[in-house]
Design an enzyme around this catalytic site. Structure first.
Site, PDB file in Angstrom:
ATOM      1  N   CYS A  25     -25.019 -12.497 -10.509  1.00 54.09           N
ATOM      2  CA  CYS A  25     -24.361 -12.571 -11.809  1.00 54.09           C
ATOM      3  C   CYS A  25     -25.398 -12.667 -12.930  1.00 54.09           C
ATOM      4  O   CYS A  25     -26.340 -13.450 -12.844  1.00 54.09           O
ATOM      5  CB  CYS A  25     -23.442 -13.790 -11.832  1.00 54.09           C
ATOM      6  SG  CYS A  25     -22.709 -14.103 -13.445  1.00 54.09           S
ATOM      7  N   CYS A  59     -17.806 -12.789 -10.692  1.00 57.63           N
ATOM      8  CA  CYS A  59     -18.741 -13.776 -10.146  1.00 57.63           C
ATOM      9  C   CYS A  59     -17.927 -14.878  -9.472  1.00 57.63           C
ATOM     10  O   CYS A  59     -17.010 -15.431 -10.083  1.00 57.63           O
ATOM     11  CB  CYS A  59     -19.600 -14.350 -11.259  1.00 57.63           C
ATOM     12  SG  CYS A  59     -20.589 -15.753 -10.716  1.00 57.63           S
ATOM     13  N   ALA A  88       0.810  -1.220   0.000  1.00 59.02           N
ATOM     14  CA  ALA A  88       0.000   0.000   0.000  1.00 59.02           C
ATOM     15  C   ALA A  88       0.849   1.279   0.000  1.00 59.02           C
ATOM     16  O   ALA A  88       0.418   2.310  -0.517  1.00 59.02           O
ATOM     17  CB  ALA A  88      -0.933  -0.012   1.202  1.00 59.02           C
ATOM     18  N   HIS A 124      -3.432 -10.157  -4.046  1.00 61.96           N
ATOM     19  CA  HIS A 124      -4.707  -9.906  -3.364  1.00 61.96           C
ATOM     20  C   HIS A 124      -5.798  -9.474  -4.327  1.00 61.96           C
ATOM     21  O   HIS A 124      -6.766  -8.830  -3.938  1.00 61.96           O
ATOM     22  CB  HIS A 124      -4.509  -8.866  -2.253  1.00 61.96           C
ATOM     23  CG  HIS A 124      -3.617  -9.354  -1.144  1.00 61.96           C
ATOM     24  ND1 HIS A 124      -3.055  -8.533  -0.207  1.00 61.96           N
ATOM     25  CD2 HIS A 124      -3.208 -10.607  -0.824  1.00 61.96           C
ATOM     26  CE1 HIS A 124      -2.316  -9.257   0.634  1.00 61.96           C
ATOM     27  NE2 HIS A 124      -2.388 -10.513   0.275  1.00 61.96           N
ATOM     28  N   ASN A 172      10.839   1.420   2.878  1.00 56.95           N
ATOM     29  CA  ASN A 172       9.605   1.613   3.641  1.00 56.95           C
ATOM     30  C   ASN A 172       9.862   2.635   4.745  1.00 56.95           C
ATOM     31  O   ASN A 172      10.910   2.610   5.370  1.00 56.95           O
ATOM     32  CB  ASN A 172       9.171   0.275   4.279  1.00 56.95           C
ATOM     33  CG  ASN A 172       7.699   0.249   4.624  1.00 56.95           C
ATOM     34  OD1 ASN A 172       6.863   0.416   3.748  1.00 56.95           O
ATOM     35  ND2 ASN A 172       7.383   0.051   5.885  1.00 56.95           N
TER      36      ASN A 172
HETATM   37  P1  NAD Z   1       0.398  -1.633   5.039  1.00 59.03           P
HETATM   38  O1  NAD Z   1      -0.623  -0.533   5.127  1.00 59.03           O
HETATM   39  O2  NAD Z   1       0.390  -2.665   6.085  1.00 59.03           O
HETATM   40  O3  NAD Z   1       1.875  -1.029   4.985  1.00 59.03           O
HETATM   41  C1  NAD Z   1       2.204   0.032   4.153  1.00 59.03           C
HETATM   42  C2  NAD Z   1       3.593   0.501   4.588  1.00 59.03           C
HETATM   43  O4  NAD Z   1       3.995   1.527   3.699  1.00 59.03           O
HETATM   44  C3  NAD Z   1       3.627   1.078   5.997  1.00 59.03           C
HETATM   45  O5  NAD Z   1       4.638   0.424   6.745  1.00 59.03           O
HETATM   46  C4  NAD Z   1       3.976   2.571   5.783  1.00 59.03           C
HETATM   47  O6  NAD Z   1       4.851   3.076   6.747  1.00 59.03           O
HETATM   48  C5  NAD Z   1       4.631   2.564   4.432  1.00 59.03           C
HETATM   49  N1  NAD Z   1       4.439   3.782   3.642  1.00 59.03           N
HETATM   50  C6  NAD Z   1       3.275   4.416   3.370  1.00 59.03           C
HETATM   51  N2  NAD Z   1       3.475   5.446   2.539  1.00 59.03           N
HETATM   52  C7  NAD Z   1       4.834   5.491   2.293  1.00 59.03           C
HETATM   53  C8  NAD Z   1       5.675   6.335   1.519  1.00 59.03           C
HETATM   54  N3  NAD Z   1       5.171   7.341   0.801  1.00 59.03           N
HETATM   55  N4  NAD Z   1       7.005   6.081   1.510  1.00 59.03           N
HETATM   56  C9  NAD Z   1       7.522   5.044   2.238  1.00 59.03           C
HETATM   57  N5  NAD Z   1       6.777   4.215   2.980  1.00 59.03           N
HETATM   58  C10 NAD Z   1       5.443   4.431   3.005  1.00 59.03           C
HETATM   59  O7  NAD Z   1       0.243  -2.228   3.585  1.00 59.03           O
HETATM   60  P2  NAD Z   1       0.585  -3.662   3.009  1.00 59.03           P
HETATM   61  O8  NAD Z   1       1.844  -4.178   3.591  1.00 59.03           O
HETATM   62  O9  NAD Z   1       0.421  -3.534   1.557  1.00 59.03           O
HETATM   63  O10 NAD Z   1      -0.583  -4.614   3.562  1.00 59.03           O
HETATM   64  C11 NAD Z   1      -1.879  -4.167   3.705  1.00 59.03           C
HETATM   65  C12 NAD Z   1      -2.940  -4.880   2.855  1.00 59.03           C
HETATM   66  O11 NAD Z   1      -3.911  -3.898   2.508  1.00 59.03           O
HETATM   67  C13 NAD Z   1      -2.460  -5.412   1.560  1.00 59.03           C
HETATM   68  O12 NAD Z   1      -2.884  -6.708   1.521  1.00 59.03           O
HETATM   69  C14 NAD Z   1      -3.180  -4.635   0.450  1.00 59.03           C
HETATM   70  O13 NAD Z   1      -3.856  -5.542  -0.399  1.00 59.03           O
HETATM   71  C15 NAD Z   1      -4.262  -3.865   1.150  1.00 59.03           C
HETATM   72  N6  NAD Z   1      -4.328  -2.424   0.741  1.00 59.03           N
HETATM   73  C16 NAD Z   1      -4.156  -2.073  -0.567  1.00 59.03           C
HETATM   74  C17 NAD Z   1      -4.155  -0.739  -0.956  1.00 59.03           C
HETATM   75  C18 NAD Z   1      -3.942  -0.403  -2.412  1.00 59.03           C
HETATM   76  O14 NAD Z   1      -4.264  -1.228  -3.284  1.00 59.03           O
HETATM   77  N7  NAD Z   1      -3.391   0.760  -2.746  1.00 59.03           N
HETATM   78  C19 NAD Z   1      -4.320   0.264   0.002  1.00 59.03           C
HETATM   79  C20 NAD Z   1      -4.506  -0.129   1.347  1.00 59.03           C
HETATM   80  C21 NAD Z   1      -4.506  -1.479   1.706  1.00 59.03           C
HETATM   81 ZN    ZN Z   2     -21.620 -16.126 -12.822  1.00 57.75          ZN
END
Ligand code: NAD
Ligand code: ZN
Length: 244
Positions: A151, A126, A21, A118, A217
């Site tokens: 669906c 569906c 994310a 994910h 990160n």
């Molecule tokens: P998470 O929210 O657990 O971790 C995100 C990490 O990114 C955090 O540790 C944060 O400190 C860091 N971060 C945020 N912005 C940053 C930046 N600009 N620079 C550096 N670091 C930064 O996310 P995850 O590990 O992906 O797991 C969460 C679950 O949530 C995943 O399974 C995902 O599918 C889902 N999710 C997806 C989205 C999306 O598709 N954009 C958004 C939110 C959650």
């Molecule tokens: Zn169907």
């Protein structure tokens, strides 16, 4: 640190980018940890609860559409564009992503190079026959009818094409992700807290298999100590060096 990253990328022949994310926060999509977040207001529903009744399915789809409406139109950020650049010049073989926002595709990386652990939240599917349904259709069905949309082809259950908590991981994607991980010589984690399993296992597999491991990160992750390079800085600020 930036010099070391540049050197690692230059020396690598097969890079895998593993994104979470954090790569999409600069695009306006909040991660789970942001304070007062939209995710706590419209908390995602787990898979068993979603399946339990049409009312819960309606609620699950409604919450998802609310989050999408709150986020609005999104464009790829510097991190996505930098990875797309590395893919274009042939260094980056795959992006394994936990994100569901479709922004790697939007940055121009081919579908074959993207592995979505994910699922994808830009459309619905569906659960029975696999037919694709657009979110606009889901929204209009929710508007018009009291229950949950069925669906059009088989009357099956319609859900966003995402993998919810409690839902089985997609088998083909897990196999592709493992193969890409085992073939790479540089594995770059970008914007993941590495606390969601089994996704967080991939960097460990890469490292054990001899690849270099880089983690970019803002916050520390549980496997920082395994990495060859850890950069606790903003993703866009770090990766824009790869933009031409
Ligand atoms: P998470 O929210 O657990 O971790 C995100 C990490 O990114 C955090 O540790 C944060 O400190 C860091 N971060 C945020 N912005 C940053 C930046 N600009 N620079 C550096 N670091 C930064 O996310 P995850 O590990 O992906 O797991 C969460 C679950 O949530 C995943 O399974 C995902 O599918 C889902 N999710 C997806 C989205 C999306 O598709 N954009 C958004 C939110 C959650
Ligand atoms: Zn169907």
């Amino acid at each position: 640190m930036e010099d070391t990253l540049r050197q690692f990328v230059t020396e690598a022949e097969r890079i895998v980018g593993f994104t979470g994310a954090g790569i999409s926060t600069e695009c306006g999509i909040p991660d789970f940890r942001s304070p007062g977040g939209i995710w706590s207001k419209y908390k995602p529903i787990d898979f068993q609860t979603f399946l339990a009744s049409p009312e819960m399915r309606r609620e699950g789809l409604f919450r998802y559409l609310k989050i999408k409406e709150h986020v609005g139109e999104v464009q790829p950020g510097r991190g996505h564009l930098a990875l797309a650049e590395l893919a274009r010049n042939g260094r980056l073989t795959h992006i394994v992503t936990q994100n569901i926002d479709g922004l790697h595709q939007a940055s121009g990386v081919s579908e074959e190079q993207i592995i979505e652990l994910h699922g994808n939240g830009t459309y619905a599917k569906c659960l029975d026959c696999g037919a694709r349904h657009e979110l606009d259709w889901v929204a209009s069905e929710l508007d018009r009818n009291p229950g949950a949309p069925a669906c059009m082809k088989c009357s099956g259950i319609v859900k966003t094409a995402t993998i919810s908590f409690g839902q089985a991981m997609p088998e083909a994607e897990m196999i592709r992700a493992e193969a890409a991980t085992l073939q790479c010589d540089l594995f770059m984690v970008i914007g993941s807290s590495l606390v969601v399993q089994p996704a967080a296992g991939f960097p460990v597999i890469a490292k054990q298999n001899g690849a270099r491991l880089v983690i970019i990160n803002r916050e520390p992750t549980p496997i920082d100590r395994l990495a060859d390079l850890v950069i606790h800085r903003d993703i866009g600020d770090v990766l824009e060096m790869f933009l031409t």
